[in-house]
Design a protein around this motif. Structure first.
Motif, short mmCIF file in Angstrom:
data_model
loop_
_atom_site.label_atom_id
_atom_site.label_comp_id
_atom_site.label_asym_id
_atom_site.label_seq_id
_atom_site.Cartn_x
_atom_site.Cartn_y
_atom_site.Cartn_z
N ASN C 130 0.63 -0.85 0.42
CA ASN C 130 -0.22 0.15 -0.07
C ASN C 130 0.81 1.01 0.21
O ASN C 130 0.51 2.09 -0.56
N LEU C 131 1.62 1.51 1.04
CA LEU C 131 2.68 1.87 1.02
C LEU C 131 3.04 3.02 -0.62
O LEU C 131 3.34 3.77 -0.77
N LYS C 132 4.38 1.71 -1.69
CA LYS C 132 4.01 1.65 -2.15
C LYS C 132 3.57 2.82 -3.61
O LYS C 132 3.82 3.48 -4.21
N HIS C 133 2.36 1.89 -3.52
CA HIS C 133 0.32 2.60 -3.99
C HIS C 133 0.81 4.30 -3.83
O HIS C 133 0.72 5.46 -4.74
N ALA C 142 7.91 11.66 -4.30
CA ALA C 142 8.23 10.86 -3.66
C ALA C 142 7.92 9.78 -4.44
O ALA C 142 8.35 8.60 -3.62
N LYS C 143 7.28 9.77 -5.48
CA LYS C 143 8.05 8.57 -6.20
C LYS C 143 9.08 8.11 -6.50
O LYS C 143 9.16 6.90 -6.10
N ALA C 144 10.00 9.00 -6.84
CA ALA C 144 11.70 8.88 -6.83
C ALA C 144 11.97 8.09 -5.24
O ALA C 144 13.08 7.41 -5.11
N ILE C 145 11.42 8.63 -4.07
CA ILE C 145 11.69 8.18 -3.14
C ILE C 145 11.26 6.70 -3.16
O ILE C 145 12.12 5.07 -2.41
N SER C 146 10.15 6.49 -3.12
CA SER C 146 9.54 5.17 -3.10
C SER C 146 10.05 4.28 -4.16
O SER C 146 11.03 2.80 -3.68
N ASP C 147 10.91 4.57 -5.13
CA ASP C 147 11.54 3.37 -6.29
C ASP C 147 13.36 2.91 -6.02
O ASP C 147 13.70 1.97 -5.78
N ALA C 227 8.54 16.02 8.21
CA ALA C 227 9.69 14.99 7.72
C ALA C 227 9.99 14.60 6.11
O ALA C 227 10.94 14.44 5.83
N GLY C 228 8.89 14.66 5.72
CA GLY C 228 8.61 14.06 4.19
C GLY C 228 9.00 14.99 3.33
O GLY C 228 9.29 16.18 3.84
N ILE C 229 9.13 14.48 1.80
CA ILE C 229 8.41 15.69 0.89
C ILE C 229 7.16 16.14 0.36
O ILE C 229 6.71 14.99 0.16
N HIS C 230 6.82 16.89 0.00
CA HIS C 230 5.01 17.24 -0.06
C HIS C 230 5.58 18.27 -1.00
O HIS C 230 6.37 19.73 -1.29
N SER C 231 4.00 17.95 -2.22
CA SER C 231 4.33 19.53 -2.94
C SER C 231 2.76 19.74 -3.35
O SER C 231 2.42 18.70 -2.29
N VAL C 232 2.97 21.19 -3.32
CA VAL C 232 1.55 21.57 -3.71
C VAL C 232 0.54 21.32 -4.89
O VAL C 232 -0.79 21.49 -4.11
N GLU C 233 0.74 20.44 -5.52
CA GLU C 233 0.06 19.92 -6.48
C GLU C 233 -0.84 18.61 -5.99
O GLU C 233 -1.78 18.77 -6.25
N HIS C 234 -0.37 17.59 -5.19
CA HIS C 234 -0.89 16.69 -4.65
C HIS C 234 -1.39 16.57 -2.74
O HIS C 234 -1.71 16.28 -2.43
N LEU C 235 -2.33 18.54 -2.64
CA LEU C 235 -2.83 18.63 -1.41
C LEU C 235 -4.23 17.61 -2.02
O LEU C 235 -4.99 17.97 -2.94
N HIS C 236 -4.72 17.58 -0.52
CA HIS C 236 -5.84 16.66 -0.66
C HIS C 236 -7.03 16.54 0.47
O HIS C 236 -5.26 16.82 1.31
N PHE C 237 -8.06 16.76 0.54
CA PHE C 237 -8.54 15.92 1.82
C PHE C 237 -8.71 14.78 1.96
O PHE C 237 -8.78 13.95 1.16
#
Lengths: 109, 591, 237
Positions: C130-133, C142-147, C227-237
């Motif tokens: 699930n985390l990978k997804h 975020a994807k780069a971290i996961s890969d 602590a992680g890396i967030h980007s503004v485009e993927h904000l959601h509730f």
């Protein structure tokens, strides 16, 4: 029973009026500003420095909160002592435990 | 209100008349004072008046009864362990029963007896009286903390009754997380809740000492028992929450089957040990410090001397409270913690011996040239000093990193901490109980039986644990039900000693209970002690002091008899045969 | 109250210490775990709590001045802000649950390669999948971290999530207690318990607790969410 009623004085007599509305608002604005900063830091990629910067901001926020909102600046010596003791003992807990994790891979011989 | 520093003027001429340096040794044969007509025991009746009381003295008694029961339960568990060890292959118990028996012994004795015993009973009862207050700072909170404690204790007992507990008292994962089939959750909850009670009691005592002192009761005039209780409370407040957190994290792991101490997902079981010992090492000082406090009160009384080095003893309590937090890693020398950290902890452990030694030397110096009498409380105190010194010194063997590698987890460790916990704390508790029993109940117990009990306990204790030093030194590991046959002699000696000890512990139950019905009235001050608590009736009236006491000098002014006798002139006689006006009682009445 | 807060500091100190120890061991895993969290809700909640600290200071002032209406207003405002915080928090937990970011012992099989590059079937936890997804959906860094992560590392992110749930859970518990205290003060205020310059100490003492809850959050926010890396485009509730 004597005339003396020994009343527990648990809370210090506080003759200081609470903070003014202006003062509180200013404190709040500072805190909110710092929170904005924390958020900004959160959304940027600072690498390993990030955790230190964001913790520094959090510490400043914490100090503002305790000193002004929690009115530590008007606290008596005992209150200060209590607050410092809390920090000091937390520091001890961190000091030894984290030292273990940082030195465990060293071998003596 | 008279200013605190007010003291009656003494002209040189009156001093010459009044000073009487003949130490007063023997207790008075008769005491004309009966118990106060209205006292805390009889001013209200019925179960509810006890269960809803906010009187600190009644709450003290509320602690006394279950604590005695728990002590006997823990003692029975110890008896089972000792009986099982009579033969090399286990005499009476199955393997898992043995695990449960020693866990029950350890957990009950530590969490349900040693930690609450003196703060709960003597602390509750005497700290407010000693500082000259009518009650604790927060009487209702005090009652609440009794209920919380009792509820937590019931959880604990329930866990032990339905299936028992087999983790050892330390709850180390993974024994307590993956591999335990017993009620770790229940027991953990019990620890959590009793810990909360311990915090509340600590808060209350600190607030009482700070805010409720009578006029003139400066910090330098506080009885050393109060100092010790204060230091204990500080530890309780600072250490207990970390245990609560450790137990919560453990419970999470236990409930979800996965958690932060689980090595299969990268967790570190040692982390639990760090958090656990951050509490549990200071906790041994929670156990011993109140005991040390009691020793000060008793030893001055029965050697008729002021304490030697009041400030040193008072500050050594505080010192123990602080340094006690710096040494927890000595429980983990061989568990895989960093070797350099182990060295640091080893050195710091030497440090904590200093304040303990300061206390022991001061007690011995107090005895020097004193007029010593050997009533039961004093016998216990002497037992304490001897046994605690042995326990403390063997602790150094274990604190030194090198020798601990040999002695770790052997019977040597068992013997060491029983010498401090039982030989120290248990004897101090008996000393305190016997010293204050007349004050708490107004009745005097049998002199002969109490002295006999002290001797029986001392003999039984030594016979139980001295052999364990030997077998431990030869490498007998703890917690195993089986052992090589060559150790059987030592084990049999231990079991024999435990039996004698058991008899010793049961004796007070009988003669103290008997004293309630047949004992003579103790009078206000049967030991002719100088503390504030002895200047009021026995048992005390519901509000302790009829008039606000004004304290004019220190708690142990045995060397200055009759100094303020002018104040209580009608009762005063120069040879001190009258029980309650003797020996510089240090109290005058406010106006 | 300050003494009680000392115990609270050490209580949270315990878990923070554990957190620090693991963060030193597993910085990468903690970064990944934090990236998978919802930063928007956390940010909103930060401001909500700060505002509630502000309103309760105003409540003390009103109590001191004897302004009943003001006192009630500010107490209600504080309670509302606290409740809204909890609602957002519930939404956040629900989101995590939907994404399957709950550590568990459930296992599944995935295709992967062993050290020599040979394709194998590996048993991993459902959580790791699930985390990978979740990370891949966030794209970008975020994807780069996961890969870059191995399956074992993904498993270890569960530790971060244990911290996340226990720390925020304890914080929520403290908030519920705080809200209970606030409601009690409100009832007292309704009964006319507070008079000018008298008894406002009750609110002041209780406010210390509330501020402390805020203080805890101030530290949880950067440690858990930022602590992680967030980007503004993927904000959601």
């Amino acid at each position: 029973m004597s005339d003396h009623v020994q009343k527990p004085i648990i809370f210090e007599e506080d003759h200081l009026p609470p903070a003014t509305i202006g003062g509180s608002t200013l404190t709040f604005l500072i805190l909110a500003g710092l929170a904005c900063m924390a958020t900004l830091i959160g959304f940027t990629d600072l690498g390993p420095a990030k955790v230190w910067v964001s913790l520094a901001v959090a510490c400043v926020q914490g100090i503002v909160l305790t000193v002004f909102f929690m009115d530590l600046r008007h606290g008596d010596k005992l209150t200060w002592l209590t607050a410092v003791a809390a920090l000091f003992w937390t520091f001890l807990l961190f000091l030894f435990t984290i030292t273990d994790y940082l030195t465990r891979q060293f071998f003596a011989f | 209100m008279t200013p605190a520093t007010h003291a009656p003027a003494i002209t040189p001429s009156t001093q010459v008349l009044e000073l009487d340096y003949t130490p007063q040794t023997a207790p008075p044969v008769t005491d004309l004072d009966g118990p106060p007509a209205v006292n805390y025991l009889n001013h209200a009746h019925g179960w509810l008046s006890w269960l809803l009381t906010v009187d600190h003295k009644r709450i003290g008694i509320l602690y006394l009864i279950p604590l005695t029961v728990f002590f006997l339960c823990g003692g029975i568990a110890a008896g089972l362990v000792r009986l099982n060890l009579l033969t090399p292959t286990g005499a009476i118990l199955e393997l898992d029963q043995y695990n449960k028996a020693f866990t029950a012994h350890g957990t009950i004795m530590l969490f349900l007896f040693l930690i609450p015993v003196i703060p709960g009973i003597l602390g509750n009862f005497f700290v407010p009286i000693m500082v000259g207050a009518k009650d604790m700072a927060f009487p209702k909170l005090n009652l609440l903390s009794w209920y919380v404690w009792f509820g937590g204790a019931m959880f604990f007992i329930a866990a032990l009754l339905i299936g028992g507990l087999d983790t050892g008292w330390t709850f180390y994962p993974p024994y307590s997380s993956k591999y335990s089939h017993t009620n770790v959750l229940f027991a953990g909850l019990g620890v959590f809740i009793t810990g909360f009670s311990s915090i509340l009691t600590g808060l209350n005592i600190i607030a009482t000492v700070h805010k409720m002192r009578a006029p003139g009761m400066t910090w330098g005039r506080l009885p050393l028992f109060v100092w010790a209780m204060y230091a204990t409370s500080v530890i309780q407040i600072l250490a207990t929450p970390v245990l609560a957190m450790a137990v919560s994290l453990l419970a999470t792991e236990r409930i979800f089957g996965i958690g932060i101490f689980d090595p299969t997902i990268g967790g570190d079981p040692l982390l639990f040990q760090h958090l656990f010992w951050y509490y549990s090492h200071p906790a041994v000082y929670i156990m011993i410090l109140p005991g040390m406090g009691v020793i000060n009160e008793v030893i001055t009384c029965f050697s008729r001397k002021n304490i030697f080095g009041y400030k040193a003893v008072a500050w050594s309590s505080v010192g123990i409270a602080v340094v006690g937090f710096l040494v927890w890693g000595h429980h983990m020398f061989l568990s895989g913690q960093g070797i350099y950290l182990g060295m640091v902890f080893s050195v710091l452990t030497m440090l904590v011996a200093v304040p303990s030694a300061v206390k022991v030397f001061n007690w011995v110096a107090t005895l020097y040239k004193g007029q010593i009498t050997y009533e039961a409380p004093m016998l216990f105190v002497i037992g304490f000093i001897v046994l605690f010194t042995i326990g403390g010194l063997t602790g150094l063997f274990l604190g030194i990193l090198g020798s601990d590698i040999h002695l770790h987890d052997t019977y040597f460790v068992i013997a060491h901490f029983h010498f401090t916990m039982v030989g120290g704390m248990m004897f101090a508790w008996q000393a305190g109980l016997h010293f204050y029993w007349p004050k708490m109940t107004g009745k005097m117990y049998s002199d002969f039986w109490s002295r006999l009990a002290a001797v029986v306990m001392l003999v039984g204790f030594s016979l139980t644990f001295l052999p364990q030093f030997v077998s431990g030194y030869h490498g007998l590991p703890r917690r195993y039900p089986y052992y090589p046959a060559e150790f059987q002699l030592w084990q049999i000696l231990s079991t024999a000693g435990a039996t004698i000890q058991g008899i010793g512990y049961v004796m007070p139950v009988f003669y103290l209970t008997a004293s309630l019905f047949f004992g003579r009235d103790a009078g206000a001050n049967p030991w002719r002690a100088t503390g504030l608590e002895w200047q009021i009736g026995s048992p005390p009236t519901p509000h302790n002091f009829d008039e606000l006491p004004i304290v004019t000098h220190g708690p142990y002014e045995y060397a200055l008899p009759s100094r303020y006798a002018l104040e209580t002139e009608p009762h005063h006689t120069t040879n001190g045969t009258n029980g309650h006006a003797v020996a510089g009682n240090g109290v005058t009445s406010g106006h | 109250m300050w003494l009680f807060l000392v115990t609270e500091v050490l209580f949270f100190g315990g878990v923070l210490c554990a957190y620090t120890a693991y963060r030193i061991w597993y910085p990468k895993e903690f970064e990944a775990g934090s990236t998978a969290l919802n930063p928007l809700i956390a940010t909103i909640n930060t401001f909500l709590l700060l505002s509630s600290s502000f309103t309760i200071t105003l409540a003390i002032r009103s109590a001191y001045k004897g302004e009943h209406a003001g006192l009630r207003l500010w107490l209600v405002a504080t309670i509302v802000l606290g409740t809204v915080f909890l609602c957002f928090k519930a939404r956040e937990y629900y989101g995590d649950y939907e994404e399957g970011l709950v550590p568990s012992q459930q296992k599944t099989l995935v295709d992967t390669v062993d050290e020599s590059g040979k394709p194998i079937l590996k048993e991993v936890s459902v959580f790791a999948v699930n985390l990978k997804h979740v990370l891949e959906e966030k794209e970008g860094k975020a994807k780069a971290i996961s890969d870059k992560m191995t399956w074992n590392e993904r498993e270890r992110v569960q530790i971060f999530f244990m911290f996340y749930y226990s720390m925020t859970g304890l914080h929520v518990l403290h908030m519920i207690v705080g809200l209970g205290l606030l409601v009690w003060q409100l009832i007292l205020a309704q009964m006319g318990f507070f008079r000018p310059t008298e008894r406002y100490i009750y609110i002041e003492v209780m406010s210390l607790y509330w501020h402390f809850v805020d203080l805890v959050w101030i530290f949880l926010f950067p440690l858990l969410y930022m602590a992680g890396i967030h980007s503004v485009e993927h904000l959601h509730f």
